[in-house]
Design a protein around this motif. Sequence first.
Motif, mmCIF file in Angstrom:
data_model
loop_
_atom_site.group_PDB
_atom_site.id
_atom_site.type_symbol
_atom_site.label_atom_id
_atom_site.label_comp_id
_atom_site.label_asym_id
_atom_site.label_seq_id
_atom_site.Cartn_x
_atom_site.Cartn_y
_atom_site.Cartn_z
ATOM 1 N N GLY A 72 0.800 -1.211 0.000
ATOM 2 C CA GLY A 72 0.000 0.000 0.000
ATOM 3 C C GLY A 72 0.835 1.264 0.000
ATOM 4 O O GLY A 72 0.694 2.121 -0.867
ATOM 5 N N MET A 73 1.728 1.413 0.957
ATOM 6 C CA MET A 73 2.541 2.612 1.073
ATOM 7 C C MET A 73 3.567 2.670 -0.051
ATOM 8 O O MET A 73 3.763 3.720 -0.663
ATOM 9 C CB MET A 73 3.237 2.639 2.431
ATOM 10 N N SER A 76 1.904 3.617 -3.308
ATOM 11 C CA SER A 76 1.553 5.042 -3.353
ATOM 12 C C SER A 76 2.767 5.899 -3.678
ATOM 13 O O SER A 76 2.693 6.833 -4.472
ATOM 14 C CB SER A 76 0.967 5.486 -2.009
ATOM 15 N N LEU A 79 3.674 5.540 -7.326
ATOM 16 C CA LEU A 79 2.754 6.273 -8.203
ATOM 17 C C LEU A 79 3.048 7.764 -8.223
ATOM 18 O O LEU A 79 2.834 8.443 -9.227
ATOM 19 C CB LEU A 79 1.305 6.036 -7.771
ATOM 20 N N LEU A 80 3.526 8.291 -7.120
ATOM 21 C CA LEU A 80 3.817 9.717 -7.034
ATOM 22 C C LEU A 80 5.205 10.072 -7.571
ATOM 23 O O LEU A 80 5.480 11.246 -7.851
ATOM 24 C CB LEU A 80 3.703 10.188 -5.586
#
Length: 100
Positions: A72-73, A76, A79-80
């Motif tokens: 999850g982290m 993220s 993706l950024l």
Amino acid sequence: SQAITEIQSGQVKAVAIVGDQATLDMRDGTHQLTTVGAPDDAFKKVVLDHNGSAPPERFIVMSVQNSVPSSGMIGSILLLLPPALILGAVVWVVRIVARR
């Protein structure tokens, strides 16, 4: 297994299945961890069969989560990363052009 026997005999209050692991909350207040295997349909069927024949006050509450979220982290952040790199490059170019 012992967990199935305890479910069928009404000793279990709640079952939380995450992936191939199940946590059994016992009516005496203790907790047990067991492996249900994959697929876990047979284990869930034992709980549903118990609930189908037990009085409402002896129902077993069951929650199921397919797997533990592991990325999850990290996902993220990944993706950024591209937009952040592009923004950084734009700021760098603007600063170079502004110096001229």
